[in-house]
Design an enzyme around this catalytic site. Sequence first.
Site, short mmCIF file in Angstrom:
data_model
loop_
_atom_site.label_atom_id
_atom_site.label_comp_id
_atom_site.label_asym_id
_atom_site.label_seq_id
_atom_site.Cartn_x
_atom_site.Cartn_y
_atom_site.Cartn_z
N ASN A 9 0.87 -1.18 0.00
CA ASN A 9 0.00 0.00 0.00
C ASN A 9 0.91 1.22 0.00
OD1 ASN A 9 -1.81 2.04 0.47
ND2 ASN A 9 -2.40 1.36 2.54
N LYS A 11 0.20 4.23 -0.39
CA LYS A 11 -0.44 5.45 0.15
C LYS A 11 -0.13 6.63 -0.78
CE LYS A 11 -0.39 3.36 4.68
NZ LYS A 11 -0.45 3.54 6.12
N HIS A 99 -9.87 1.51 4.18
CA HIS A 99 -8.64 1.63 4.99
C HIS A 99 -8.92 2.58 6.16
CE1 HIS A 99 -4.60 2.74 6.22
NE2 HIS A 99 -4.18 1.63 5.64
N GLU A 101 -7.30 4.92 7.35
CA GLU A 101 -7.03 6.34 7.05
C GLU A 101 -8.21 6.97 6.31
OE1 GLU A 101 -3.18 5.74 5.24
OE2 GLU A 101 -2.38 5.22 7.21
N GLU A 171 -6.14 -4.73 10.17
CA GLU A 171 -5.07 -3.80 10.50
C GLU A 171 -5.39 -3.06 11.78
OE1 GLU A 171 -2.81 -2.61 6.67
OE2 GLU A 171 -4.52 -1.27 6.87
N GLY A 177 1.96 2.21 10.88
CA GLY A 177 2.97 3.26 10.78
C GLY A 177 3.63 3.61 12.11
N SER A 217 2.72 -2.21 10.42
CA SER A 217 4.16 -2.31 10.69
C SER A 217 4.77 -3.67 10.36
CB SER A 217 4.47 -1.91 12.15
OG SER A 217 4.09 -0.55 12.37
P1 PGA Z 1 2.35 0.25 7.73
O1 PGA Z 1 0.94 0.54 7.03
O2 PGA Z 1 2.88 -1.04 7.15
O3 PGA Z 1 3.20 1.43 7.35
O4 PGA Z 1 2.09 0.15 9.19
C1 PGA Z 1 0.03 -0.51 6.76
C2 PGA Z 1 -1.21 0.05 6.13
O5 PGA Z 1 -1.67 1.13 6.53
O6 PGA Z 1 -1.79 -0.58 5.22
#
Ligand code: PGA
Length: 256
Positions: A9, A11, A99, A101, A171, A177, A217
């Site tokens: 992903n 982003k 997601h 976000e 998630e 993150g 992560s």
């Molecule tokens: P990350 O993000 O691996 O940077 O924690 C995962 C995601 O948001 O899909």
Amino acid sequence: MRRPLIAGNWKMHKTHLEAIVLARQLGHELGNHRFDAVEVALCAPFTSLRTLQTLFDADHLPFALGAQNMHHQMQGAFTGEISPTMLKSLNVKYVILGHSERRELFGESDEEVNHKVRAAFAAGLVPIMCCGETDAERDAGSTEAKVQRQVAAGLDRVTPEQARQVVVAYEPIWAIGTGKTATPEDAQKTICFVRGVVADRFPGDVAGDVRILYGGSVKAGNAAALMGQQDIDGALVGGASLEAAEFASIVKATRA
Ligand code: PGA
């Protein structure tokens, strides 16, 4: 047999020119990878999709192409939006939907996610539907209630044949993150619970075919332990997907 999926992903990272560089590096790192055993998808910003489509074709790169969002209508007066048919025509296979976000920063509701999930199937796309709890929800012991609500609402009015193809990404928001990961045992427990939520709603062996990913992560160093869990069928990878060697190590740590 569920074919594991490692999905990057990206982003809001990488211009279309940077996307070419990263995809080529990944192609090089994964030169000997058995893509039929472990599928690899790159979920890029809209502005890179056409570029990656032509690059995958020209360089024979066996990555699946993914988007990160879409509108639920096929066309219309929705300034600034992108439709499922537009993605499909670029050979996009996967679309990340719901997601955290998008839910937290852009106010996407369970109902909206469900509209998008059904629109994705109608257009021939495969949704990667996300769910997960916040830190406070985890502390309050409401992880299962939260993911149950999100998964049940997201799959409302989806047919069994469609449900069989869906990819769910669990998630935990506190792990995204942050460098904090769920322990493999905790991730397995919640993902097994999610499979049960699917099993409650769909007949027969549908839930046994659904791929459920862990995200939050995931790095080269923790991938093998997470991917070794019985119900974890791959990963949705954010930060570590932007670095070719790191992402390739996650793919290599995943066994079919
Ligand atoms: P990350 O993000 O691996 O940077 O924690 C995962 C995601 O948001 O899909």
